[in-house]
Design a protein around this motif. Structure first.
Motif, mmCIF file in Angstrom:
data_model
loop_
_atom_site.group_PDB
_atom_site.id
_atom_site.type_symbol
_atom_site.label_atom_id
_atom_site.label_comp_id
_atom_site.label_asym_id
_atom_site.label_seq_id
_atom_site.Cartn_x
_atom_site.Cartn_y
_atom_site.Cartn_z
ATOM 1 N N ASN A 281 0.589 -1.160 0.859
ATOM 2 C CA ASN A 281 0.171 -0.536 0.064
ATOM 3 C C ASN A 281 0.759 1.482 -0.042
ATOM 4 O O ASN A 281 0.382 2.249 0.093
ATOM 5 C CB ASN A 281 -0.791 0.274 1.586
ATOM 6 C CG ASN A 281 -2.531 -0.946 1.276
ATOM 7 O OD1 ASN A 281 -2.561 -1.773 -0.126
ATOM 8 N ND2 ASN A 281 -3.108 -1.435 1.997
ATOM 9 N N LYS A 282 2.051 1.417 0.325
ATOM 10 C CA LYS A 282 2.373 2.067 0.693
ATOM 11 C C LYS A 282 3.261 3.253 -0.968
ATOM 12 O O LYS A 282 3.600 4.291 -1.090
ATOM 13 C CB LYS A 282 4.328 2.063 1.792
ATOM 14 C CG LYS A 282 3.718 1.378 2.610
ATOM 15 C CD LYS A 282 5.293 1.615 3.973
ATOM 16 C CE LYS A 282 5.246 1.050 4.771
ATOM 17 N NZ LYS A 282 6.532 0.348 5.642
ATOM 18 N N LEU A 283 3.537 2.054 -1.830
ATOM 19 C CA LEU A 283 3.376 2.199 -3.571
ATOM 20 C C LEU A 283 2.975 3.605 -3.609
ATOM 21 O O LEU A 283 2.864 4.436 -4.591
ATOM 22 C CB LEU A 283 3.581 1.751 -4.264
ATOM 23 C CG LEU A 283 4.375 0.072 -4.167
ATOM 24 C CD1 LEU A 283 4.247 -0.989 -4.728
ATOM 25 C CD2 LEU A 283 5.910 0.718 -4.560
ATOM 26 N N SER A 284 1.324 3.368 -3.185
ATOM 27 C CA SER A 284 0.372 4.284 -3.694
ATOM 28 C C SER A 284 1.111 6.123 -3.230
ATOM 29 O O SER A 284 0.139 6.398 -4.106
ATOM 30 C CB SER A 284 -0.868 4.694 -2.915
ATOM 31 O OG SER A 284 -0.409 4.682 -1.587
ATOM 32 N N ALA A 285 1.791 6.275 -2.254
ATOM 33 C CA ALA A 285 2.441 7.232 -2.694
ATOM 34 C C ALA A 285 2.550 8.177 -4.694
ATOM 35 O O ALA A 285 3.120 8.825 -4.674
ATOM 36 C CB ALA A 285 3.776 7.532 -1.866
ATOM 37 N N ILE A 286 3.759 6.808 -4.726
ATOM 38 C CA ILE A 286 4.112 7.410 -6.177
ATOM 39 C C ILE A 286 3.195 8.157 -6.342
ATOM 40 O O ILE A 286 3.274 9.135 -7.214
ATOM 41 C CB ILE A 286 5.019 5.657 -6.741
ATOM 42 C CG1 ILE A 286 5.575 5.255 -5.982
ATOM 43 C CG2 ILE A 286 4.891 6.447 -8.497
ATOM 44 C CD1 ILE A 286 6.371 4.160 -6.037
ATOM 45 N N MET A 287 1.487 7.802 -6.905
ATOM 46 C CA MET A 287 1.181 8.389 -7.293
ATOM 47 C C MET A 287 1.100 9.956 -7.410
ATOM 48 O O MET A 287 -0.429 10.093 -7.944
ATOM 49 C CB MET A 287 -0.338 7.431 -7.425
ATOM 50 C CG MET A 287 -0.161 6.295 -7.906
ATOM 51 S SD MET A 287 0.426 5.488 -9.817
ATOM 52 C CE MET A 287 -0.952 6.267 -10.364
ATOM 53 N N ASP A 288 0.905 10.429 -6.275
ATOM 54 C CA ASP A 288 0.522 11.768 -6.414
ATOM 55 C C ASP A 288 1.725 12.847 -7.158
ATOM 56 O O ASP A 288 1.120 13.628 -8.057
ATOM 57 C CB ASP A 288 1.186 11.829 -4.834
ATOM 58 C CG ASP A 288 0.465 11.453 -3.703
ATOM 59 O OD1 ASP A 288 -1.168 10.442 -4.399
ATOM 60 O OD2 ASP A 288 0.691 11.234 -2.065
ATOM 61 N N ALA A 289 2.679 11.419 -7.226
ATOM 62 C CA ALA A 289 3.581 13.139 -8.239
ATOM 63 C C ALA A 289 4.522 11.572 -9.179
ATOM 64 O O ALA A 289 5.076 11.702 -8.928
ATOM 65 C CB ALA A 289 4.566 14.424 -7.547
#
Length: 400
Positions: A281-289
């Motif tokens: 789930n931590k990979l979702s931070a990449i989708m912000d930018a």
């Protein structure tokens, strides 16, 4: 190498006890065994100890698969052949034991430890249990990365250089393994590694040597390096066999890297699989930018083969052909995106994550199942070498 398949460990609802106002808080919990082997219908006891010694707490027990092994107050009973994890919990602290259940006549190999951490030059004695006992004479040992750790015919592991190595104990195609992490003497690395790729932030790590990982430890958001449990490097259908790692890794350290050689099966594939949903789930931070992130990779070879790099997301995937020639997979042709000099030296590749998300790769924060977060296809040419190191997603350091 036998066929190996990833599996997802079911999520467990662990109940923590309520602390009294004057009670000493529990800071840890330990089990007297890391691994246990029992026959169907038999039972064995696990003992749990909380830390510090004066702490008092109620210990709760759970099984990841009661259909394989059930537990009552630490007493474990074998129900059916298979593997289960027994988890003991106290005040939010937990420890677990891997239980292997076998039936009469079944060949089973288990080790007393799942993971070991050593300093260079130190040793650790691993103990293997073989059932039936008459099969013990057939037991063999192997290190998957002898540049990092070796193992003798009796299971004595010797730490050689900083890095990670998988130690296997096996009888035929039945095996057990222990993940060995080797650190430089004194617990720290050698001199600091000076490389721009280690000066960034927000690292999501797939493959990285121990010293480099230690250097960026406070900037690692998620670590997908194999732990022989919820994170693994799978080789599919015997399509690669282990290669050798000679020389130094990408950062010039005497540590291992991934070295695989294509076999004769007619295709080839491998992937870092993660069943730890919280980590995924931590990979979702990449989708912000996604434009701020890059996929970093080092590769080396002396052949001219192309490889198809892929990253799977919560939905969609991103694929990149690395080589001079196009790569065809399922009748889809992928044109070369990047290449590296094929002289046996390390080549560095960086791919904008925006390129991969542009193909439809999406990371979510509510993953329902495990993912193959990073992998390769290497075609069908027997002998093709896949060697890579320093594989991670990160934000580059700002230029001065």
């Amino acid at each position: 190498m036998k066929k190996i398949l990833a599996f997802a460990l079911a999520a467990l609802a662990l109940v923590a006890c309520k602390k009294g106002e004057d009670a000493t808080s529990v800071t840890g919990i330990k089990l007297d065994k890391e691994a246990l082997t029992i026959k169907v219908g038999e039972a064995a006891e696990l003992k749990a100890t909380v830390e510090p010694a004066g702490a008092k707490a109620t210990i709760t027990w759970e099984s990841s698969s009661a259909a394989v092994a059930k537990v009552t107050s630490g007493l474990v009973e074998g129900v059916a052949p298979g593997t289960a994890y027994i988890i003991a919990t106290a005040e939010g602290q937990s420890a677990r034991c891997r239980v292997t259940v076998y039936e009469e006549g079944q060949t089973v190999v288990s080790l007393n430890k799942l993971a070991v951490e050593l300093e260079v030059g130190k040793t650790e004695q691993l103990v293997a249990t073989v059932q039936p006992e008459e099969k013990a004479s057939e037991l063999q040992w192997e290190s998957k990365n002898s540049a990092v750790a070796t193992v003798d015919a009796k299971g004595l592991v010797t730490a050689v250089a900083a890095g990670t190595a998988e130690i296997r104990a096996f009888v035929g195609d039945v095996e057990a393994s222990c993940q060995v992490t080797v650190k430089s003497q004194g617990g720290g690395g050698g001199e600091e590694i000076h490389h721009v790729s280690l000066e960034g932030t927000d690292y999501f790590v797939f493959q990285l040597g121990g010293q480099a990982a230690e250097q960026i430890a406070d900037r690692i958001v998620a670590d997908f390096r194999p732990n022989n449990d919820t994170k693994n490097l799978w080789v599919w259908e015997n399509t690669y066999e282990a290669g050798t790692t000679q020389g130094k890794n990408f950062y010039g350290e005497a540590e291992g890297w991934v070295s695989l050689q294509v076999t004769t099966v007619g295709w080839s594939g491998c992937a870092y699989a993660c069943d730890d949903l919280a980590e995924l789930n931590k990979l979702s931070a990449i989708m912000d930018a996604p434009g701020d992130y890059y996929l970093h990779l080092a590769m080396k070879s002396t052949d001219n083969a192309s490889h198809l790099l892929f990253l799977d997301g919560t939905s969609g995937s991103g694929k990149v052909c690395i080589g001079a020639n196009a790569f065809v997979d399922n009748n889809i042709t992928y044109q070369p995106y990047a290449n590296f000099t094929r002289n046996g030296d390390w080549g560095e590749i960086e791919i904008p994550m925006s390129y991969l998300t542009g193909q439809g790769l999406v990371y979510g924060n509510n993953n329902p199942k495990g993912l193959n977060v990073f992998g390769f296809l290497s075609g069908a040419q027997t002998g093709t070498m896949l060697q890579f190191d320093a594989a991670f997603i990160y934000k580059k350091a700002a230029k001065n």
